[in-house]
Design a protein around this motif. Sequence first.
Motif, PDB file in Angstrom:
ATOM      1  N   PHE A  25       0.884  -1.161   0.000  1.00 16.29           N
ATOM      2  CA  PHE A  25       0.000   0.000   0.000  1.00 16.29           C
ATOM      3  C   PHE A  25       0.924   1.213   0.000  1.00 16.29           C
ATOM      4  O   PHE A  25       2.134   1.074   0.220  1.00 16.29           O
ATOM      5  N   LEU A  83      -5.483   0.345   9.836  1.00 22.46           N
ATOM      6  CA  LEU A  83      -4.646   1.420   9.316  1.00 22.46           C
ATOM      7  C   LEU A  83      -5.444   2.568   8.726  1.00 22.46           C
ATOM      8  O   LEU A  83      -5.138   3.747   8.935  1.00 22.46           O
ATOM      9  N   LYS A  84      -6.507   2.248   7.992  1.00 19.23           N
ATOM     10  CA  LYS A  84      -7.220   3.307   7.277  1.00 19.23           C
ATOM     11  C   LYS A  84      -8.015   4.241   8.203  1.00 19.23           C
ATOM     12  O   LYS A  84      -8.561   5.238   7.731  1.00 19.23           O
ATOM     13  N   SER A 118     -14.752   0.686  -5.698  1.00 17.49           N
ATOM     14  CA  SER A 118     -15.717  -0.146  -4.991  1.00 17.49           C
ATOM     15  C   SER A 118     -16.678   0.662  -4.128  1.00 17.49           C
ATOM     16  O   SER A 118     -17.771   0.192  -3.817  1.00 17.49           O
ATOM     17  N   LEU A 132     -22.569  -5.919   1.608  1.00 15.69           N
ATOM     18  CA  LEU A 132     -21.638  -6.977   1.222  1.00 15.69           C
ATOM     19  C   LEU A 132     -22.174  -7.688  -0.010  1.00 15.69           C
ATOM     20  O   LEU A 132     -23.291  -8.204   0.007  1.00 15.69           O
ATOM     21  N   THR A 145     -18.065  -7.073  -4.329  1.00 14.23           N
ATOM     22  CA  THR A 145     -17.240  -6.223  -3.470  1.00 14.23           C
ATOM     23  C   THR A 145     -16.444  -7.058  -2.473  1.00 14.23           C
ATOM     24  O   THR A 145     -15.837  -6.512  -1.551  1.00 14.23           O
ATOM     25  N   PHE A 163     -13.300  -8.740  -1.223  1.00  7.86           N
ATOM     26  CA  PHE A 163     -11.913  -8.408  -1.535  1.00  7.86           C
ATOM     27  C   PHE A 163     -11.253  -9.483  -2.393  1.00  7.86           C
ATOM     28  O   PHE A 163     -10.525  -9.186  -3.357  1.00  7.86           O
ATOM     29  N   ALA A 214     -10.708   1.666  -4.330  1.00  7.28           N
ATOM     30  CA  ALA A 214     -11.890   2.025  -3.557  1.00  7.28           C
ATOM     31  C   ALA A 214     -12.556   3.316  -4.024  1.00  7.28           C
ATOM     32  O   ALA A 214     -13.772   3.448  -3.992  1.00  7.28           O
ATOM     33  N   ALA A 226     -17.549  -7.969   6.965  1.00 11.53           N
ATOM     34  CA  ALA A 226     -17.071  -6.581   6.964  1.00 11.53           C
ATOM     35  C   ALA A 226     -15.568  -6.532   6.693  1.00 11.53           C
ATOM     36  O   ALA A 226     -15.084  -5.645   5.999  1.00 11.53           O
ATOM     37  N   THR A 260     -13.811  -8.537   4.926  1.00  8.77           N
ATOM     38  CA  THR A 260     -13.406  -8.929   3.570  1.00  8.77           C
ATOM     39  C   THR A 260     -14.067  -8.040   2.528  1.00  8.77           C
ATOM     40  O   THR A 260     -14.001  -8.344   1.334  1.00  8.77           O
ATOM     41  N   HIS A 261     -14.718  -6.978   2.958  1.00 11.83           N
ATOM     42  CA  HIS A 261     -15.275  -6.004   2.001  1.00 11.83           C
ATOM     43  C   HIS A 261     -14.088  -5.276   1.354  1.00 11.83           C
ATOM     44  O   HIS A 261     -13.208  -4.785   2.039  1.00 11.83           O
ATOM     45  N   PHE A 262     -14.108  -5.217   0.041  1.00 13.37           N
ATOM     46  CA  PHE A 262     -12.975  -4.605  -0.661  1.00 13.37           C
ATOM     47  C   PHE A 262     -12.720  -3.179  -0.185  1.00 13.37           C
ATOM     48  O   PHE A 262     -11.561  -2.770   0.018  1.00 13.37           O
ATOM     49  N   THR A 263     -13.788  -2.419  -0.024  1.00 11.06           N
ATOM     50  CA  THR A 263     -13.636  -1.016   0.359  1.00 11.06           C
ATOM     51  C   THR A 263     -12.878  -0.877   1.672  1.00 11.06           C
ATOM     52  O   THR A 263     -12.098   0.056   1.864  1.00 11.06           O
ATOM     53  N   TRP A 264     -13.094  -1.790   2.572  1.00 11.14           N
ATOM     54  CA  TRP A 264     -12.430  -1.732   3.862  1.00 11.14           C
ATOM     55  C   TRP A 264     -11.023  -2.304   3.783  1.00 11.14           C
ATOM     56  O   TRP A 264     -10.069  -1.738   4.330  1.00 11.14           O
ATOM     57  N   ARG A 265     -10.880  -3.412   3.126  1.00  8.22           N
ATOM     58  CA  ARG A 265      -9.620  -4.147   3.211  1.00  8.22           C
ATOM     59  C   ARG A 265      -8.518  -3.603   2.308  1.00  8.22           C
ATOM     60  O   ARG A 265      -7.322  -3.727   2.630  1.00  8.22           O
ATOM     61  N   ASN A 266      -8.909  -3.006   1.187  1.00  6.85           N
ATOM     62  CA  ASN A 266      -7.917  -2.470   0.259  1.00  6.85           C
ATOM     63  C   ASN A 266      -7.023  -1.446   0.971  1.00  6.85           C
ATOM     64  O   ASN A 266      -7.528  -0.531   1.635  1.00  6.85           O
ATOM     65  N   ASP A 267      -5.712  -1.595   0.843  1.00  6.66           N
ATOM     66  CA  ASP A 267      -4.746  -0.666   1.450  1.00  6.66           C
ATOM     67  C   ASP A 267      -4.793  -0.661   2.970  1.00  6.66           C
ATOM     68  O   ASP A 267      -4.319   0.293   3.594  1.00  6.66           O
ATOM     69  N   ASN A 268      -5.376  -1.664   3.566  1.00 11.32           N
ATOM     70  CA  ASN A 268      -5.567  -1.666   5.016  1.00 11.32           C
ATOM     71  C   ASN A 268      -4.784  -2.796   5.678  1.00 11.32           C
ATOM     72  O   ASN A 268      -4.482  -3.800   5.044  1.00 11.32           O
TER      73      ASN A 268
END
Lengths: 321, 321, 321, 321
Positions: free
Chosen positions: A219, A261-262, B162, B169, B173, B175, B220, D171, D173-181
Motif C-alpha cells: 500500500f 490502518l485506514k 468499490s 456486502l 465487493t 476483496f 476504492a 465486513a 473482507t469487504h474490498f472497500t475496507w480491506r484495500n490498502d488496510n
Amino acid sequence: MKKTVGIVGANGYTGSELIRLLAFHPHVTLSFLYSRSNSGTKISDLYPDLTTVCDQVLTDEFEEVDILFLCLPHKESRNWLAQNPVKDETLVIDLGNDFRLEGNFGNRNFIYGLPEINKKHFQGSKSIANAGCFATAIQLALLPLAEKGMLDEVYTTGITGSTGAGQSLQATTHFTWRNDNISAYKTLTHQHVDEILQQLVSLNNKEVTLNFVPWRGDFARGIFTSSMMKTDLKLEELEQLYQDFYAEEPFVTVSSKAVDLKQVVNTNRCVIQIEKSGNVAVVHSAIDNLLKGASGQAVQNMNIAMGWEENAGLNLKPIAF
Amino acid sequence: MKKTVGIVGANGYTGSELIRLLAFHPHVTLSFLYSRSNSGTKISDLYPDLTTVCDQVLTDEFEEVDILFLCLPHKESRNWLAQNPVKDETLVIDLGNDFRLEGNFGNRNFIYGLPEINKKHFQGSKSIANAGCFATAIQLALLPLAEKGMLDEVYTTGITGSTGAGQSLQATTHFTWRNDNISAYKTLTHQHVDEILQQLVSLNNKEVTLNFVPWRGDFARGIFTSSMMKTDLKLEELEQLYQDFYAEEPFVTVSSKAVDLKQVVNTNRCVIQIEKSGNVAVVHSAIDNLLKGASGQAVQNMNIAMGWEENAGLNLKPIAF
Amino acid sequence: MKKTVGIVGANGYTGSELIRLLAFHPHVTLSFLYSRSNSGTKISDLYPDLTTVCDQVLTDEFEEVDILFLCLPHKESRNWLAQNPVKDETLVIDLGNDFRLEGNFGNRNFIYGLPEINKKHFQGSKSIANAGCFATAIQLALLPLAEKGMLDEVYTTGITGSTGAGQSLQATTHFTWRNDNISAYKTLTHQHVDEILQQLVSLNNKEVTLNFVPWRGDFARGIFTSSMMKTDLKLEELEQLYQDFYAEEPFVTVSSKAVDLKQVVNTNRCVIQIEKSGNVAVVHSAIDNLLKGASGQAVQNMNIAMGWEENAGLNLKPIAF
Amino acid sequence: MKKTVGIVGANGYTGSELIRLLAFHPHVTLSFLYSRSNSGTKISDLYPDLTTVCDQVLTDEFEEVDILFLCLPHKESRNWLAQNPVKDETLVIDLGNDFRLEGNFGNRNFIYGLPEINKKHFQGSKSIANAGCFATAIQLALLPLAEKGMLDEVYTTGITGSTGAGQSLQATTHFTWRNDNISAYKTLTHQHVDEILQQLVSLNNKEVTLNFVPWRGDFARGIFTSSMMKTDLKLEELEQLYQDFYAEEPFVTVSSKAVDLKQVVNTNRCVIQIEKSGNVAVVHSAIDNLLKGASGQAVQNMNIAMGWEENAGLNLKPIAF
C-alpha cells in the motif's frame, strides 16, 4: 499577518505533502519552494494534484523566511544549513535524521520533535528535529510505559507503505514486484531504533531492548505496528495509563476497539489499541507515515513552537475508504 | 451564525463522507445524523476514522434544520420526504436519483444539481437533486461540446471504485474477488445514461447517442472515463472551447498533460484532458466518486444555494499517493 | 527424445515466464538461457520464485538448439539474428514486434503468430512472429466478425497490468504512483493497432477502423478489453457466430456470463463475452498478458509447429483468487 | 489405473483449489464434488476460471472413492463422517481442524498432516488431518530448532491474505475496507497456536511459549511470518541446522537471501530465511495459504500416503508477478 515559510527539498514526497498542508494553513504563506534538481519547474507539473492548490515555481535561491522546513535526504541537512544564510531567528524544522540523535549545530540546539514528549520545550524554540515515521509510531505505543519506568524488552513488527521509500525508482518500489507482496527489510537493524531508544531510555531510566522487524507493505501510505512485551499490569490498568498519558493530546487516541490502518490515513492522528493475554501485552499503533510520521507532525511542531492552536491546518478529511 | 444541518442516511458511505466534510465546514453545524438501522449508535463506532472528528449518536428522530441532505438508497427519498415534516424553507439536497429526471414533488421542484450546468439557478433554490457519480464525470467531459450543439455519437468507457457499490456486502465487493480484477457491468444500460442524456440533449438541441460501458475497478475511490467521438474541431480548438467553458469553475481543470485518477482522489476536483487523432477526439475525465461525484458536490451545491463561497469546506488535502 | 530450447533475453518478464512454462513442459529441455546484461548470474537469483524450478546460469554464448525463443526489447530481434549463427532448421519464435508486420528476413519468412488465425500454416514452419498482448485480446474479440466481412468501425478501451510495461523502473510503474490509479496512454496511437488491422483487414476484405484507448491498470497481470461496434446481428446470432468460430480452439471460451479478468490470470485462456443493446454490440475479452498475450502463446505456437498436442505444458493452475 | 477422488465442500475456496490441482494430477480422477448448498450447480458456474478445466456438477450424494478430501467449515468434518458410509480403506484427508488436536474417530486415527514432521507415518495411512495455514508457516519456521530442543520463547507476527477468511461476505473482507488496510485480529489467541504447540512441544521435549499476533493483509493469497527468539547459535549454525533439516524436503527452501511473499504464491513451496543480530534470531517464512497452507499440502500428503512421487500434480507455475 501571516508568517513566511520556505520548504527546502519541496520536490520530494514529504516536501510536497507539506505544501498540501500549508497551502490551506491559516497562519502561513509559502514564500519559496527550494529544489536544486527541479529548479524552474512548477511544483504542480511534478505533482498535478497540486494544480489550483499551489502552482509556484521551484527555485534554487534561498530567501529569508520566518519558518524553514528541511525535507532533504538524510545526511544533507547539515550541509545545507552550513551553506545557506539562515538567521538565528528563523524557526528551522528538519524532517531528516541529521539532528535527532545529536542536536547541536552552531548556535542551534535541535530539540527532538515528538510533541507528545517534548511539547513543553517547543514554544519559542527555533530548532526542531522532527521524529522519524516508524519512530513516531513505535514511541507513541511505548511512551506511557517508559514514563513509568516499566519498559524492559519489546518485540515489535511494523509495516510501512511504499511512500516510506521515497520517490526514487527502486526494485522494491516497482509496482510489479510490490503489488500483493510482503517482505522484511533491515531486520533488527532499522536506523530508527537508535532514535527510539534514546528517548525511551531517557524516560524509562533503565535499559530498554527493542527488537524491531520492519516489513514493506503493498500500500502507499501508513504504518501499522504491533509491540509485544511482558507486563504485570492488567489490561484495564494499561488502558487507564495510556488514556491518562494522552488525555491532552489532540492527535493520539487510545481505542478499546480494533484498530485498522485506514482509520488514520490522510490524517495527523495516531490510534493505539492495547490487548493482553497471560502476562503478555500487545500495543498496536497506526499512523499515516507522511503526516503524523513526517509532514503533519512538522506542521504540528510548528504550530506549537509558534504558539498557534496545535491543530491549525491539520483538520484533515480522512480518506476513510 | 452557523446554519443547522441534518443528514438522513448518515450511516452510509455518502452520508459519512458528508460528515467528514461538514465537521470542518465554516458555516454549518451538524444538528442530527439520522439512521433508522443504526439509531443509538455513535457514528464514530461505525466509522472509527471519525473519532475526535464527530462522535455524535445516530438518531431516528427528525428535527427542523436549515439544510437537509438525503443520502438514502435510490427510490427512498420520496417516501422519506412524504413521511417527515420538512418545511418549505429548508434547503433539501438529495443525493439519490429520485428527483434527477423528474423534479416535481409537492411544493418543491428539484433542480438538477450539476453546478457547471445549473449554478445560476441554485442561489435561493430550496431543492437540489445532486448529480450521479458517473453522470458527473461524463457530463463534465461533454458539456462544452453539447453547449455548442456539436455532440452526436459518443462511445464512453468508465471505471469506478468499490465505494460506488456502497457498503452492503456483495460478491462483487468481496476483496478476494475484486482485488487485481476488472469486470464490466450494466453494459450500455447504466442508469445514469438517462440522466446524462436529459441534460446533454437539452443543451445540444439535437439527439445525442451515448454508448457507455462501465467497469468495476480494483480500487476504492474514483472514476476515470474516456469518451471517444468524431469531430472536425482541431485539438487546439477543442482545448480552447473547454478552457473557456470552465474558466470560472473552481473545481474543473482542463489539462494539456496526462491525467491520472489519483490527481483528484480525496478532492472535489474534476480533471479533464483531450486528445485527438484523425477525426476522432478522446476526452478523459477523472473525479473522486464520493466527493465531486456525490458528497463534495452536495456541499458545493449547498454553498452556492446559500450564497457562500463555492469552495467553503472543500479545500481538501489530496491523498496524492 | 526431448527437443532442445534456447531463450534469448531470458532475464526479462516474458523470458522468465517462458522458463516457468518450459521447465515442466513434457517435450523440451532448456539448453541455454541467454542474457547479455546478466550473464553469469543464476536465473533464480533474479527470480527467486524459480528456485528449485530452474537454477541455470545465464550465458551470453549461443549454442545450437532445436527451438529458439527471442524475448528481446522491440527492434532488437533482427540484429540478434543477424549476428548469431541460427540454422535454418531451428524453429525461431520471436516475442518482439520485429517481424509481425513484415516477416521476411534472409531465408526466413515469419508467420504472424496468432494460432486462431494462422494455426494451419504453423506446422512445419520455422519462423513465427508471436502476436502482441493487446493485439491478441482485441483480435480474438473481433476475428469472427472480420472473417464474415462484418467489421466496420470499432471503439475499444483496454486496460493492462504493470507487467506489460516490463521490468525497467519508470515513473508509471512506481508503486506509489500506480497503486489505486488509472491512466490512459498512447491514446489512439498504440503500436498494436497496425498489427491488428493488418490481420483484420485481410480477413474482412474491406477497410476497418479501430479507435483504441489503452489504460494502465493497478494490477500486475492481465488485459481486459471492451470493443463497441454497430451490427445488425442479434445477440444470439453473434454468440452462435463466435461459438462456431472458436469451437475447436482449446484456449478460447465464449461465455454467455459475465467475464472478469481473474478468470484467466495465470492461464493461457482467453474468455470472451458479447452483449448487445439497440444496434450496438460490445465484445469483452480477457487474457493474461504474459501468457496468452506472450509466453503462453509462444509455447502454444511451438506446440503446433512441432506437431505436439496444442496444450502441452499449458495445463496451468489458474490463480483464481 | 487412476484412483478415484471425492471432494466434500467442493464449493469453498480450499475445495475449488483442490479441483484446480487434481484436474491435472497424473494419478487421480475426480469422481464426485459434494456440496449440500450448491448441489445441481456446475462448479465452473461458481468458479468460471474452471471452465474447460472442470465442468462437473456439484452433488449431495456420496459415492465410494479411493480418496476423500473434506473441505468443510471447522467442526463439521466429524458430523459428516458420522453420517456418511466411508469405508475404512478410503484415504480420508481432512482440511478442517477437527482432527488436528485429537485424531481418534471410530476406527480411524488421524495423523497430523505436516509432512515435514510426519511423512514417515503417512505411507499406508488412511487418515490425515491436514495442518492449518498459519500453523504450517510457523512450524516450518521453528521445526529445526524444536527438534534440537532449542525452542523457548517465540514472538511471531504473521500476515494473511483475504482467502484465509473464506468466501463468506464479512465486513473485514469487504474490498472497500480491506484495500490498502492492515489490522490485527485474534491477538495472542489464534486457534492455530494450540496445534502448533502440540507439535513443537512434543519435538522440543520442553515447554515452548508462542506469542502470536496475526494481521489481515490487503492481498488475496499468501502468508508471511517473522518469528523472533533468543538463541546462542550463530547465523551460520542456524542456517546449517535448517539446511540439514530440510535437505530432503522438496517444498521447503532455506534461503540466505531476502524472502518475499510472491516467491511462493501459486506454488506449494515454503521459503525460509534466517537473520540474526545480537542474541536474537528472526526466522521469516512464506507460503501460499491455499496451497502449502491447505490444498497443495493435502495433495502432497495424498501423494506420500499413496506412495506416489511427492510432487505429483504440484509442479505449479508460480504467479511470480
